[in-house]
Design an enzyme around this catalytic site. Structure first.
Site, mmCIF file in Angstrom:
data_model
loop_
_atom_site.group_PDB
_atom_site.id
_atom_site.type_symbol
_atom_site.label_atom_id
_atom_site.label_comp_id
_atom_site.label_asym_id
_atom_site.label_seq_id
_atom_site.Cartn_x
_atom_site.Cartn_y
_atom_site.Cartn_z
ATOM 1 C CB SER B 144 -0.965 -0.055 1.188
ATOM 2 O OG SER B 144 -1.950 0.937 1.073
ATOM 3 C CD GLU B 162 -12.945 14.368 -11.024
ATOM 4 O OE1 GLU B 162 -12.082 14.974 -11.687
ATOM 5 O OE2 GLU B 162 -13.177 14.597 -9.831
ATOM 6 C CG HIS B 186 -5.429 -0.058 -1.909
ATOM 7 N ND1 HIS B 186 -5.824 -1.037 -1.037
ATOM 8 C CD2 HIS B 186 -4.456 0.650 -1.283
ATOM 9 C CE1 HIS B 186 -5.122 -0.917 0.098
ATOM 10 N NE2 HIS B 186 -4.284 0.090 -0.038
#
Lengths: 287, 287
Positions: B144, B162, B186
């Protein structure tokens, strides 16, 4: 003087309207600039336009039909008809057939692409639309569900937030106006890259086109696609793909798909659907 | 007989542990198969491993340090130290330096990549890690936030949902272990394709690598990256990119980026970071 005469001659002969297939990613501007809808109006003949609205994807065909009627009416379209087709049998209605034989623009609204295909697929009405589009007699626009149906293979539903996998996308058969493409809409807005990739892994002989909201991929008769609107059009081209594990894995296993070509296109960019090459807007090329 | 002697000889000489850089997409399995964490343990020397856990990205370094200590302890690691570095000055602590000079594996936990870089960037401790990784003396893993810091350019934050645009991604400077890559983690789980593309449009001289949760891109000293775990590793290669409008547009305008190479890799797939070519698992090649 010669020039003036030529201009005068040109003005007397109305230019043939250049038709197109307009694939709209949903949520197109209906209030302010209305760039995409106004382009549909223009490509349908502007004040000479005879527009047929097909709201069959929607659960509220009356409301959505009235909304677009009002918009194209404000623009000055000569004639606007809403074809409220809810059952396949209506496709034999002589009035509906006559409208589609004579109109200059057809607009497919949003809603559920499975409902739209259920009503229209393999009907004589759809055959009229397809043939007139092919002959360049008609501008066809579809937004959201109306965009999803453009390919032969259609994304009927799916998810996001997962590694690409077979169960992430539900495929069905579309209306086949642009048979070689698989369209996804509300594309970046709803994070649909993984499901489009999952669809392309299953159909690597097609071209993936993801269209954002208030964005349009306008396809001309010569195969050039031009982008207009506020977002991007994502092209996923598996033409050189060299490997996928798609047929060897379980429905929830992660997909391998090697060697795709990816283009992110924005306003003014052009892409040729058959040659599969891309052009930036002329004014942005190095001078 | 000769063969037996050779085998016997081989068994008496412990094979040098092959070190690697393990870039983990977060949420790696800590309970069941623990494939990724077990590979880190093995690549750090297995029962001979001396593991340093750096939990500096986390707001709860004590808890997360104890969690990984327990996991690697259950696997049988000889020595496990948690280096609870919260201030840059601690990087001069002789005990911490000695640990990093002698350990065989370093594990960077999740948390906030800006916090991690704030503490470690341009410190002598980081220089020790970098040099020992380069020399193949150390296996380095980051999950991560610990994965995000691997490149020179680092994605510090951003959004999704977006069209790719400059304001969709916040860039900062990472720890530069794999300087030519920009890592996002992720990846499909949090729908980060648009932000990785936005990052690559700003840095088309880099290679974009998106790593899903419970998935690892394991990079060997020779430049081969191998995928392990449950999800996919997405490679966005702008090596042949021919156009972007990135420097000509407003912060919220949609990005054009033409002619990327895209690979979706899953378990067993290999990709060479410098040659930029891809290999499927051997057993799945056509026979």
């Amino acid at each position: 003087m010669l020039q003036l005469e030529a201009q005068s001659l040109e003005m007397r002969i109305p230019q043939a309207t250049k038709t197109a297939v307009m694939v709209i990613g949903g949520a197109e501007d209906k209030v302010h600039g209305r760039e995409i809808l106004h382009t549909f109006f223009s490509r349908s003949g502007a004040v000479d336009a005879h527009i047929a609205i097909i709201p069959s994807a929607s659960r509220e065909p009356g409301i959505i039909g009235a909304r677009y009627t009002s918009i194209f009416g404000e623009m000055g379209a000569q004639k606007i008809e809403t074809l409220d087709i809810r059952e396949r049998e209506q496709c034999e209605d002589p009035a509906i057939r006559a409208c589609l034989e004579n109109c200059t623009g057809v607009f497919l609204t949003g809603g559920d692409q499975l409902r739209l295909c259920g009503v229209l697929a393999d009907t004589s009405v759809m055959e009229i639309i397809r043939q007139r589009v092919q002959k360049g007699q008609l501008t066809l626009a579809g937004t959201s569900a109306g965009a999803a149906v453009m390919g032969h293979h259609m994304i009927a539903g799916g998810g996001s937030g997962e590694s690409p996998n077979r169960s992430l996308v539900d495929m069905a058969t579309g209306l086949g106006i642009l048979p070689k493409v698989i369209v996804d809409q509300h594309f970046q807005n709803r994070n649909r890259m993984a499901r489009l990739i999952s669809a392309i892994a299953a159909h690597p002989d097609r071209l993936g086109i993801g269209i954002d909201e208030d964005t349009c991929a306008m396809v001309e008769g010569d195969g050039w696609l031009q982008v207009m609107g506020k977002g991007t059009v994502t092209i996923v081209d598996p033409g050189d793909a060299c490997y996928t594990n798609q047929s060897d894995i379980g429905a929830n296993d992660p997909i391998s798909l090697h060697n795709l070509r990816l283009h992110i296109l924005s306003h003014g960019d052009r892409y040729h659907l058959h040659q599969r090459n891309v052009l930036a807007p002329v004014h942005q090329l190095p001078s």
